[in-house]
Design a protein around this motif. Sequence first.
Motif, PDB file in Angstrom:
ATOM      1  N   UNK A 187       4.210  -7.077  -4.686  1.00 44.97           N
ATOM      2  CA  UNK A 187       3.961  -8.044  -3.610  1.00 44.97           C
ATOM      3  C   UNK A 187       4.956  -7.840  -2.450  1.00 44.97           C
ATOM      4  N   UNK A 188       6.212  -7.529  -2.832  1.00 48.32           N
ATOM      5  CA  UNK A 188       7.222  -7.287  -1.791  1.00 48.32           C
ATOM      6  C   UNK A 188       6.827  -6.087  -0.934  1.00 48.32           C
ATOM      7  N   UNK A 189       6.430  -4.994  -1.593  1.00 51.79           N
ATOM      8  CA  UNK A 189       6.073  -3.795  -0.841  1.00 51.79           C
ATOM      9  C   UNK A 189       4.795  -3.988  -0.044  1.00 51.79           C
ATOM     10  N   UNK A 190       3.857  -4.775  -0.561  1.00 53.75           N
ATOM     11  CA  UNK A 190       2.628  -5.063   0.188  1.00 53.75           C
ATOM     12  C   UNK A 190       2.944  -5.823   1.478  1.00 53.75           C
ATOM     13  N   UNK A 191       3.830  -6.821   1.341  1.00 53.13           N
ATOM     14  CA  UNK A 191       4.236  -7.569   2.559  1.00 53.13           C
ATOM     15  C   UNK A 191       4.939  -6.654   3.543  1.00 53.13           C
ATOM     16  N   UNK A 192       5.825  -5.781   3.027  1.00 59.58           N
ATOM     17  CA  UNK A 192       6.511  -4.839   3.915  1.00 59.58           C
ATOM     18  C   UNK A 192       5.535  -3.920   4.639  1.00 59.58           C
ATOM     19  N   UNK A 193       4.509  -3.457   3.919  1.00 58.29           N
ATOM     20  CA  UNK A 193       3.518  -2.580   4.552  1.00 58.29           C
ATOM     21  C   UNK A 193       2.815  -3.300   5.704  1.00 58.29           C
ATOM     22  N   UNK A 194       2.503  -4.579   5.457  1.00 62.65           N
ATOM     23  CA  UNK A 194       1.861  -5.351   6.536  1.00 62.65           C
ATOM     24  C   UNK A 194       2.820  -5.530   7.718  1.00 62.65           C
TER      25      UNK A 194
ATOM     26  N   UNK B  90      -1.761   1.773   3.519  1.00 62.03           N
ATOM     27  CA  UNK B  90      -0.943   1.565   2.323  1.00 62.03           C
ATOM     28  C   UNK B  90      -1.108   0.146   1.804  1.00 62.03           C
ATOM     29  N   UNK B  91      -1.119  -0.831   2.726  1.00 57.58           N
ATOM     30  CA  UNK B  91      -1.312  -2.225   2.288  1.00 57.58           C
ATOM     31  C   UNK B  91      -2.665  -2.426   1.641  1.00 57.58           C
ATOM     32  N   UNK B  92      -3.693  -1.788   2.199  1.00 57.16           N
ATOM     33  CA  UNK B  92      -5.046  -1.899   1.639  1.00 57.16           C
ATOM     34  C   UNK B  92      -5.088  -1.348   0.213  1.00 57.16           C
ATOM     35  N   UNK B  93      -4.459  -0.167   0.028  1.00 55.81           N
ATOM     36  CA  UNK B  93      -4.430   0.439  -1.309  1.00 55.81           C
ATOM     37  C   UNK B  93      -3.652  -0.464  -2.265  1.00 55.81           C
ATOM     38  N   UNK B  94      -2.510  -0.964  -1.779  1.00 54.33           N
ATOM     39  CA  UNK B  94      -1.676  -1.805  -2.630  1.00 54.33           C
ATOM     40  C   UNK B  94      -2.340  -3.105  -3.022  1.00 54.33           C
TER      41      UNK B  94
END
Length: 625
Positions: A546-553, A579-583
Amino acid sequence: MSSSSKVDALRETLAAQGVDATRAPGETLGRREGRLSGLPSLPPARIVRAGPEEAEEGDAAAGDFRIRDTLGEGGMGVVLLAEQRMPPREVAIKRLRAGDGHLVDTLLREATLTGQLEHPNIVPVHAVVSDEEGPAVVMKRITGQEWQALFEAGDTPFERHLEILLQVCNALAFAHDRGVIHRDVKPENVMIGAYGEVYLLDWGIARRVDEPPTDRIAGTPCFLAPEMLEGRADARSDVFLLGATLHQILTGEARHGEGDLIDVLLRAKDAEPHLYDEGVPDELARICNRACAKRPEDRYLDVAAFREALLRYRSHQSAAALAATAEERLEELRALTRRASQPGEDEEASRLAYLEAQRLFNEARFGFEQSLAAWPEGRVAQDGLEECLATMARYELGRGQPDAAQAALEAMEAPPATLLAEVEAQRAEREAARARFAQLEHDRDRHVGARERSRALTFLGAAVVLLTAGFVALRVAYPDYAPPTLRFAIVGVAVFGAMLAIVAWWRRRGAWNLVNRRIAQIALLTLGVSALNRFASLAAGADGPRILLTDALLIGMGGLALTPFHEGGPWLASMAFALAFVGAFRPAWIEPGFIAFAIAVPVFLLAWRRWGPRPSHAHGEDEAP
C-alpha cells in the motif's frame, strides 16, 4: 519761423522764379528756360504731315518722317506719331510747340541725357534732327498707357504696382550709375507698354550730379523732397520720390496731398512721417517713411537699397502666405488630434487617423520651414513651426510612441519641459515593461540553465540507482535486517536528502529561472511527501504494497506537474501510473516493480540527456535570469 512767415517766404520764392502760386501741385516746376548760346548743329530731316496730297511712300517728297497723329502734349512740347521712311517703322517725335522756343535748351538737354541712358526701362532716342520748325527728338514709339491711368482705374493689384515700381528702380539705379538724377519721378512719368514693359519718361528736368546746384524749385510739388525746394538734389532725392510714389500705391494719394500749392510746398518742406492705417503692412509703412525721411542721410543710401527693401518685403509676403497655408493645416491637425483623443475609436479608424495626422503634420511643417527659409525672422512661421512640432509630439505621446514624440521635440528650439518629462516617463515605463516581458520570457524558457538542470537530474538518478542498489544488496545479504515498511521509510528519507543536496548544488551553479525553480520545487515536494507518506504509513502499521502504491501515485502526479516544465514529465507520469495500476491488481509485484522503476527512471534520464533534443535558439545553457 512762424507759419505766416513761411508762407510769405514761399510766395516770394515762387514769384522770384516766375511760378504762379495758383498752379496745380501736380504740375512739374523748374523746367529750364533760355536758349542755348549756340544751337548745336543738328542733321536736317524732312518732317511732313500725312495727307491726301502727299506723295507715295518711298518718294523723296514724302520726307524722312510722316506725321500721322498727335500722341500727347505736356509741359514741354508735343509728342507726335510718325512713320519713318528708312528704316520703315513707327516712331514718336517730340518737339516744341509754336512759341516755346525758349525751351530748346531743355529739349536738347533731355535728348542728350536720355540718349546716353540705354536701358530697357528708358525709352531709346533714335535721333535728334532739325527742320524749319526747329529741333525734333525721334524716339521709340511706345504703345500703352500712363501708370497714373492704372491708379485712376483702381482695379490694378498691389503686386502689379509693386512690380512696376521695381522696374522704375532699375531705370533710376542705371541713371544714377551714369551720373544722372531724374528729379521728377511720379506715376504720370511712367509708361506701361502694351506687353507689360515699363518706361521711365520725361527727363526734362534731369541733371547730372556734377552740375552746380541752383536755388530754383524743380520737380512736382506733391512729390518733392525737402531739399528740392532749395534747388538741391542728389540720388537720395530720387529715393524720396520713389518713396512718395510708393505712398501713392499704398494710399491712392500724393505724398504731400493736394490743394493749394503753398500748402503742398509747406508739407513738402516739413516731410512729416505718415501714419498709415491698419490695412498697410507695418514693414511696407516703415520702408515708405524711411525713403521719405526729411533728412537725406536718414533715407536709404541709394536706389538699390530701397529696391532691396521692397524685394525683402515681397519675399516676406510670400513667406507669410506659406505660413498662412501651413497654419490652416496645423488647425486641421489640432482638430484631428482632439477627435483622436476621444475613446471608442476602433483600430482601423485609428490607423487611418494616424495616416491623416502624418500628412497634415508634414504639410504644415514643410510650409512653416519654407516660410522661414524665405524669411528667417518671421515670428508667425517660427511660432507656428514650434506649435506644429509640439502638437505632433503630444499626439505621439497619446499613442504611446515616445520615440516619435522625441523626434518632434528635438526639432524644436525650446521644447516644453512637460513634454520632455512625459517622454522620459513613457520611455521608462516602456523599458520597465520590456524588462518584465524579458524576465517572463527568461523564466518560461526551458533552455535557460539546461545543462546544469540536466546534470542535477542525472545526479538525482544516479543517487536513486545507488541507494536502490545499496538497499537491494543489503536486503540480499541480510534478509531480515529490517521490516519492509522501515526499509521504505529509510529509502524515502535518503532520496529526499539526496535531492536537497542536489538542489543546493544546482542553485549555486546553474541559472535559476521559473522553469528550474518549478522543477526543483516539484521534485522536492514529491519526494518530501513520499518520505512523509512512508513514515506515516510506518507509524500507522500499513503494509508495504500500500505504501509503494501510494508513492507510485504521488510520483505520477509529480510527473504531471512537471509536464509544463520538462519534456520528461509525461514519461515519468506514465511509468508511475502504470506501476500503480499493476500494483493495484497485483500487490505482490509492486515492490519488484518499484525497484525496476527506480532503475528505469535514472536510465531514462541519462538517455534523455545523451540523445534527447538540444536547444535550438540562442539562449545559453548557463544564462542567468
